[in-house]
Design a protein around this motif. Structure first.
Motif, PDB file in Angstrom:
ATOM      1  N   TRP A  46      51.071  47.511  59.997  1.00  0.00           N
ATOM      2  CA  TRP A  46      49.898  48.077  59.335  1.00  0.00           C
ATOM      3  C   TRP A  46      48.895  46.985  59.000  1.00  0.00           C
ATOM      4  CZ3 TRP A  46      46.914  47.491  55.116  1.00  0.00           C
ATOM      5  CH2 TRP A  46      45.958  48.479  54.909  1.00  0.00           C
ATOM      6  N   SER A  47      49.350  45.898  58.363  1.00  0.00           N
ATOM      7  CA  SER A  47      48.429  44.851  57.900  1.00  0.00           C
ATOM      8  C   SER A  47      47.743  44.117  59.048  1.00  0.00           C
ATOM      9  CB  SER A  47      49.140  43.864  56.977  1.00  0.00           C
ATOM     10  OG  SER A  47      50.260  43.301  57.607  1.00  0.00           O
ATOM     11  N   LYS A  48      48.301  44.184  60.225  1.00  0.00           N
ATOM     12  CA  LYS A  48      47.687  43.535  61.387  1.00  0.00           C
ATOM     13  C   LYS A  48      46.790  44.498  62.172  1.00  0.00           C
ATOM     14  CE  LYS A  48      48.922  41.148  65.688  1.00  0.00           C
ATOM     15  NZ  LYS A  48      50.006  40.725  66.560  1.00  0.00           N
ATOM     16  N   HIS A  49      47.234  45.727  62.361  1.00  0.00           N
ATOM     17  CA  HIS A  49      46.541  46.641  63.263  1.00  0.00           C
ATOM     18  C   HIS A  49      45.675  47.695  62.578  1.00  0.00           C
ATOM     19  CE1 HIS A  49      49.866  45.017  65.747  1.00  0.00           C
ATOM     20  NE2 HIS A  49      48.863  44.902  66.598  1.00  0.00           N
ATOM     21  N   ILE A  50      46.030  48.137  61.377  1.00  0.00           N
ATOM     22  CA  ILE A  50      45.287  49.223  60.725  1.00  0.00           C
ATOM     23  C   ILE A  50      44.434  48.724  59.568  1.00  0.00           C
ATOM     24  CG2 ILE A  50      45.469  51.512  59.661  1.00  0.00           C
ATOM     25  CD1 ILE A  50      46.407  51.357  62.606  1.00  0.00           C
ATOM     26  N   LYS A  51      44.865  47.668  58.899  1.00  0.00           N
ATOM     27  CA  LYS A  51      44.110  47.123  57.763  1.00  0.00           C
ATOM     28  C   LYS A  51      42.629  46.896  58.097  1.00  0.00           C
ATOM     29  CE  LYS A  51      43.994  43.194  54.591  1.00  0.00           C
ATOM     30  NZ  LYS A  51      44.744  42.032  54.085  1.00  0.00           N
ATOM     31  N   PRO A  52      42.294  46.326  59.258  1.00  0.00           N
ATOM     32  CA  PRO A  52      40.871  46.141  59.568  1.00  0.00           C
ATOM     33  C   PRO A  52      40.090  47.466  59.649  1.00  0.00           C
ATOM     34  CG  PRO A  52      42.214  44.763  60.998  1.00  0.00           C
ATOM     35  CD  PRO A  52      43.148  45.703  60.278  1.00  0.00           C
ATOM     36  N   LEU A  53      40.749  48.540  60.067  1.00  0.00           N
ATOM     37  CA  LEU A  53      40.103  49.855  60.119  1.00  0.00           C
ATOM     38  C   LEU A  53      39.976  50.459  58.725  1.00  0.00           C
ATOM     39  CD1 LEU A  53      42.031  51.399  63.151  1.00  0.00           C
ATOM     40  CD2 LEU A  53      39.713  50.484  63.160  1.00  0.00           C
ATOM     41  N   ALA A  54      41.037  50.305  57.913  1.00  0.00           N
ATOM     42  CA  ALA A  54      41.078  50.926  56.588  1.00  0.00           C
ATOM     43  C   ALA A  54      40.200  50.201  55.578  1.00  0.00           C
ATOM     44  CB  ALA A  54      42.520  50.974  56.083  1.00  0.00           C
ATOM     45  N   GLY A  55      40.101  48.877  55.699  1.00  0.00           N
ATOM     46  CA  GLY A  55      39.311  48.103  54.753  1.00  0.00           C
ATOM     47  C   GLY A  55      39.943  47.988  53.379  1.00  0.00           C
ATOM     48  N   THR A  56      41.266  48.172  53.294  1.00  0.00           N
ATOM     49  CA  THR A  56      41.990  48.034  52.028  1.00  0.00           C
ATOM     50  C   THR A  56      43.071  46.976  52.197  1.00  0.00           C
ATOM     51  OG1 THR A  56      43.494  49.827  52.653  1.00  0.00           O
ATOM     52  CG2 THR A  56      41.559  50.432  51.329  1.00  0.00           C
ATOM     53  N   GLU A  57      43.562  46.443  51.087  1.00  0.00           N
ATOM     54  CA  GLU A  57      44.575  45.391  51.143  1.00  0.00           C
ATOM     55  C   GLU A  57      45.932  45.909  51.600  1.00  0.00           C
ATOM     56  OE1 GLU A  57      44.424  42.003  50.946  1.00  0.00           O
ATOM     57  OE2 GLU A  57      42.304  42.515  51.153  1.00  0.00           O
ATOM     58  N   SER A  58      46.227  47.171  51.302  1.00  0.00           N
ATOM     59  CA  SER A  58      47.470  47.796  51.747  1.00  0.00           C
ATOM     60  C   SER A  58      47.163  49.246  52.096  1.00  0.00           C
ATOM     61  CB  SER A  58      48.553  47.698  50.664  1.00  0.00           C
ATOM     62  OG  SER A  58      48.148  48.348  49.479  1.00  0.00           O
ATOM     63  N   CYS A  59      48.098  49.919  52.720  1.00  0.00           N
ATOM     64  CA  CYS A  59      47.882  51.308  53.114  1.00  0.00           C
ATOM     65  C   CYS A  59      47.788  52.172  51.864  1.00  0.00           C
ATOM     66  CB  CYS A  59      49.026  51.790  54.012  1.00  0.00           C
ATOM     67  SG  CYS A  59      48.822  53.499  54.554  1.00  0.00           S
ATOM     68  N   GLN A  60      46.707  52.916  51.753  1.00  0.00           N
ATOM     69  CA  GLN A  60      46.486  53.765  50.588  1.00  0.00           C
ATOM     70  C   GLN A  60      46.740  55.239  50.879  1.00  0.00           C
ATOM     71  OE1 GLN A  60      45.948  52.441  47.432  1.00  0.00           O
ATOM     72  NE2 GLN A  60      46.551  50.660  48.647  1.00  0.00           N
ATOM     73  N   ALA A  61      47.376  55.525  52.009  1.00  0.00           N
ATOM     74  CA  ALA A  61      47.754  56.897  52.336  1.00  0.00           C
ATOM     75  C   ALA A  61      49.145  57.188  51.782  1.00  0.00           C
ATOM     76  CB  ALA A  61      47.734  57.114  53.841  1.00  0.00           C
ATOM     77  N   ALA A  62      49.326  58.399  51.278  1.00  0.00           N
ATOM     78  CA  ALA A  62      50.656  58.877  50.899  1.00  0.00           C
ATOM     79  C   ALA A  62      51.242  59.564  52.127  1.00  0.00           C
ATOM     80  CB  ALA A  62      50.559  59.851  49.735  1.00  0.00           C
ATOM     81  N   HIS A  63      52.495  59.295  52.417  1.00  0.00           N
ATOM     82  CA  HIS A  63      53.114  59.858  53.605  1.00  0.00           C
ATOM     83  C   HIS A  63      54.319  60.723  53.243  1.00  0.00           C
ATOM     84  CE1 HIS A  63      50.687  57.186  56.041  1.00  0.00           C
ATOM     85  NE2 HIS A  63      51.067  56.178  55.268  1.00  0.00           N
ATOM     86  N   THR A  64      54.392  61.879  53.859  1.00  0.00           N
ATOM     87  CA  THR A  64      55.560  62.742  53.805  1.00  0.00           C
ATOM     88  C   THR A  64      55.861  63.094  55.245  1.00  0.00           C
ATOM     89  OG1 THR A  64      54.792  63.678  51.711  1.00  0.00           O
ATOM     90  CG2 THR A  64      56.562  64.854  52.855  1.00  0.00           C
ATOM     91  N   GLY A  65      57.009  62.689  55.735  1.00  0.00           N
ATOM     92  CA  GLY A  65      57.232  62.903  57.152  1.00  0.00           C
ATOM     93  C   GLY A  65      58.674  62.751  57.593  1.00  0.00           C
ATOM     94  N   TYR A  66      58.803  62.657  58.913  1.00  0.00           N
ATOM     95  CA  TYR A  66      60.092  62.624  59.574  1.00  0.00           C
ATOM     96  C   TYR A  66      60.025  61.620  60.716  1.00  0.00           C
ATOM     97  CZ  TYR A  66      63.984  64.293  62.465  1.00  0.00           C
ATOM     98  OH  TYR A  66      65.131  64.372  63.205  1.00  0.00           O
TER      99      TYR A  66
END
Length: 121
Positions: A46-66
């Motif tokens: 996440w911190s390498k590939h998505i952080k530049p898109l999100a613009g946040t220091e860590s993922c701020q999405a809540a996840h519920t999944g499988y």
């Protein structure tokens, strides 16, 4: 159609490729919200590939999944961590990093956190 819906992730409403061919997110939109199937390729983080898109220091999405296949490590901002693998149900609150473990892609379905995931901020 009232009361029943059938869709297939092989024909999503949207596909969001991750940078550096590190995976993709297939999104199906429903009247109950977005559902996503993510394919995280080996080496994805996440911190390498998505952080530049999100613009946040860590993922701020809540996840519920499988988790369908593969393995992923999730580390919360406070240092708490766990690993998820095939067959695991997951709940992850905002404020985390994550990365694929091993040489197999990690495939996960999420019905709470992928609506805005991997979109440019």
């Amino acid at each position: 159609m009232a009361g029943i819906l059938q869709r297939n992730f092989d024909s999503p409403d949207e596909t969001r490729p991750f940078p550096e061919n590190s995976g993709r997110l297939d999104v199906i939109n429903t009247d109950k919200g977005a559902v996503g199937r993510a394919v995280f390729e080996p080496g994805w983080q996440w911190s390498k590939h998505i952080k530049p898109l999100a613009g946040t220091e860590s993922c701020q999405a809540a996840h519920t999944g499988y988790v369908v296949s593969g393995r992923m490590k999730v580390v919360m901002d406070d240092g708490d961590s766990t690993e998820y693998g095939a067959g695991d149900f997951m709940v992850v609150e905002p404020g985390h990093d994550a990365w694929v473990l091993g040489d197999e892609a990690c495939v996960a379905v999420d019905w709470t956190g992928f609506g805005e995931y991997a979109k440019s901020s």
